[in-house]
Design a protein around this motif. Structure first.
Motif, PDB file in Angstrom:
ATOM      1  N   UNK A 142      20.460  15.895  10.926  1.00 26.91           N
ATOM      2  CA  UNK A 142      21.670  16.108  10.130  1.00 26.91           C
ATOM      3  C   UNK A 142      22.558  14.874  10.158  1.00 26.91           C
ATOM      4  N   UNK A 143      23.049  14.463   8.974  1.00 28.00           N
ATOM      5  CA  UNK A 143      23.836  13.228   8.899  1.00 28.00           C
ATOM      6  C   UNK A 143      24.786  13.279   7.716  1.00 28.00           C
ATOM      7  N   UNK A 144      25.740  12.359   7.733  1.00 26.62           N
ATOM      8  CA  UNK A 144      26.673  12.200   6.627  1.00 26.62           C
ATOM      9  C   UNK A 144      27.218  10.789   6.621  1.00 26.62           C
ATOM     10  N   UNK A 145      27.597  10.329   5.439  1.00 22.54           N
ATOM     11  CA  UNK A 145      28.171   8.989   5.292  1.00 22.54           C
ATOM     12  C   UNK A 145      29.478   9.107   4.533  1.00 22.54           C
ATOM     13  N   UNK A 146      30.535   8.519   5.068  1.00 21.52           N
ATOM     14  CA  UNK A 146      31.831   8.546   4.415  1.00 21.52           C
ATOM     15  C   UNK A 146      32.619   7.291   4.711  1.00 21.52           C
ATOM     16  N   UNK A 192      21.706  26.301   7.613  1.00 22.70           N
ATOM     17  CA  UNK A 192      21.575  24.839   7.546  1.00 22.70           C
ATOM     18  C   UNK A 192      21.965  24.246   6.208  1.00 22.70           C
ATOM     19  N   UNK A 193      22.188  25.075   5.187  1.00 24.14           N
ATOM     20  CA  UNK A 193      22.616  24.552   3.886  1.00 24.14           C
ATOM     21  C   UNK A 193      24.132  24.412   3.793  1.00 24.14           C
ATOM     22  N   UNK A 207      29.179  26.119   0.691  1.00 23.02           N
ATOM     23  CA  UNK A 207      28.676  27.378   1.247  1.00 23.02           C
ATOM     24  C   UNK A 207      28.038  28.200   0.146  1.00 23.02           C
ATOM     25  N   UNK A 208      26.752  28.482   0.309  1.00 21.26           N
ATOM     26  CA  UNK A 208      25.987  29.342  -0.588  1.00 21.26           C
ATOM     27  C   UNK A 208      26.106  28.922  -2.042  1.00 21.26           C
ATOM     28  N   UNK A 209      25.920  27.603  -2.253  1.00 18.25           N
ATOM     29  CA  UNK A 209      25.887  27.073  -3.610  1.00 18.25           C
ATOM     30  C   UNK A 209      27.238  26.783  -4.221  1.00 18.25           C
ATOM     31  N   UNK A 210      28.323  27.050  -3.515  1.00 17.12           N
ATOM     32  CA  UNK A 210      29.662  26.810  -4.028  1.00 17.12           C
ATOM     33  C   UNK A 210      30.356  25.727  -3.193  1.00 17.12           C
ATOM     34  N   UNK A 211      31.212  24.929  -3.860  1.00 20.88           N
ATOM     35  CA  UNK A 211      31.999  23.909  -3.186  1.00 20.88           C
ATOM     36  C   UNK A 211      33.462  24.324  -3.230  1.00 20.88           C
ATOM     37  N   UNK A 212      34.052  24.513  -2.079  1.00 23.02           N
ATOM     38  CA  UNK A 212      35.448  24.955  -1.972  1.00 23.02           C
ATOM     39  C   UNK A 212      36.295  23.763  -1.533  1.00 23.02           C
TER      40      UNK A 212
END
Length: 317
Positions: A139-143, A166-167, A190-195
Motif C-alpha cells: 500500500x502506497x500513496x504519493x502527494x 482494501x479498496x 469508500x465503496x466507489x464514492x469519493x467524499x
C-alpha cells in the motif's frame, strides 16, 4: 512517496525535493525506513545534490528518478545506505484535493496540494545496509504540499491499507492558515464514492484535533459521516527539519481507526455502517515551529557522491 506494509510492520518514506531561496536552488533526496519489530534498525538519511532536471513526466535529482511509472534512487550517510527500484501499480486517479472555495486563496498565496497517486501500490526491491527486501503490491500513496513559502503548521495522514476493506482510502490534511485558523481538508474513498469533506457546506462540520503523537478527527456530508483517530508511538517516528523554522515528525507505521456511519437522506438518523482499522499501515506527520523532544531519530545528512557503476545485484544498478 509513502508506503506501509502492515503485515511485515515496515514503512518507507521517500522525498525528492527542490527548494528555491535567495541563495539559489537546493536539491535533496530523503529516505526513511521504519521497522515496527526492530525500531533500532529504523533509519533516516538525506543526500544533498546540485543537479536537477524536471520535465512534465519525470524528475531527476542526480542519479535519482521519479516518474509516473515508478522511482529509483539511493542515499548514503553516516555509514548507512538505502537503495530502491520501485514501480507503481494500479490505483485511483490523480487528484487536486484543494476545496473549490479555498482555491483562490491558494493561488493568491502561491501554494497547492496535489495527489498524483492517492492510493496505489509499490512493487520492487529495496537494499538497506546490504540487506535485500522485496515489496509486493505494498500500500502506497504519493502527494505534495507546495508553495512559495511553507504554511506555519500542518498535520497530514493517509491510509489505503484497511484490514476490512482494501479498496477504501483516506487522506487527511489540516493546515494552519491566516490568523492561526486551522483548515481541514479530508478525502474519503469508500465503496466507489469519493467524499470531499473540505467542500462547502460540509467543511464547517469537520472537527480536527491534531496533537502529536495522536490526531482525532470527524467529518460528514449529506449521506456519510466518519470519526476516528490515528496514532503512533514517538519511538516509531523520525524528525526532520525544513529550513530554519519548521520541524516535522513523520512515521509510515502509524495505526488508524475510522468509524463510518450512513443515513438515508439529509436529516435522517445516522446508523453505524462499519469500522475500518489499520494497524501499522498508515502515514502520520506533524509539522510546526518547535521540535518534539520525544522523537530522537533525525536524518543523517551527507552530500551525494557520484559513484562508479554498481556491482551486479544492487537495486540501484
Amino acid at each position: 512517496m509513502a508506503a506501509s506494509d502492515p503485515r511485515e510492520g515496515h514503512g518507507l518514506w521517500l522525498r525528492y525535493t527542490v527548494d528555491l531561496d535567495a541563495q539559489g536552488r537546493n536539491c535533496a533526496v530523503w529516505a526513511s525506513w521504519f521497522d515496527r519489530d526492530h525500531p533500532e534498525q529504523s533509519m533516516a538519511l538525506k543526500n544533498d545534490l546540485h543537479a536537477a532536471a524536471i520535465s512534465r513526466t519525470e524528475v531527476k535529482l542526480g542519479d535519482n528518478q521519479l516518474s509516473s511509472e515508478g522511482c529509483l534512487g539511493e542515499v548514503e550517510a553516516d555509514g548507512h545506505s538505502l537503495r530502491w527500484r520501485l514501480s507503481f501499480g494500479q490505483g485511483v486517479q490523480a487528484e487536486e484535493p484543494i476545496p473549490r472555495w479555498l482555491a483562490p486563496v491558494a493561488r493568491l498565496r502561491g501554494s497547492g496540494y496535489v495527489l498524483p497517486h492517492p492510493a496505489t501500490t509499490l512493487t520492487g526491491a529495496l537494499e538497506i545496509d546490504g540487506r535485500m527486501f522485496e515489496l509486493q503490491r505494498v500500500s502506497a500513496g504519493q502527494g505534495h504540499l507546495w508553495g512559495r513559502s511553507r504554511w506555519p503548521a500542518w498535520a497530514w495522514a493517509r491510509c489505503s491499507a484497511f484490514a476490512e476493506d482494501p479498496t477504501a482510502s483516506l487522506d487527511l490534511l489540516d493546515v494552519e492558515g491566516p490568523g492561526g485558523v486551522r483548515i481541514p481538508t479530508f478525502v474519503f474513498r469508500f465503496r466507489g464514492q469519493v467524499h470531499r469533506f473540505g467542500e462547502l457546506p460540509w467543511m464547517p462540520l469537520c472537527t480536527s484535533r491534531p496533537g502529536a503523537p495522536s490526531w482525532h478527527f470527524s467529518a460528514q456530508d449529506a449521506r456519510l459521516a466518519i470519526d476516528g483517530v490515528v496514532h503512533a508511538a514517538p519511538a516509531y517516528m523520525v524528525e526532520t527539519r525544513y529550513g530554519d523554522s519548521h520541524y516535522c515528525v513523520n512515521t509510515e507505521i502509524a495505526s488508524l481507526e475510522v468509524r463510518v456511519r450512513v443515513r438515508a437522506f439529509p436529516g435522517a438518523p445516522w446508523r453505524p455502517e462499519t469500522t475500518l482499522t489499520s494497524k501499522c499501515g498508515a502515514s502520520l506527520e506533524f509539522c510546526g515551529r518547535s521540535p518534539d523532544p520525544r522523537v530522537t531519530r533525525v536524518p543523517a545528512v551527507a552530500p551525494a557522491v557520484q559513484k562508479e557503476a554498481r556491482a551486479a545485484g544492487s537495486v540501484a544498478s
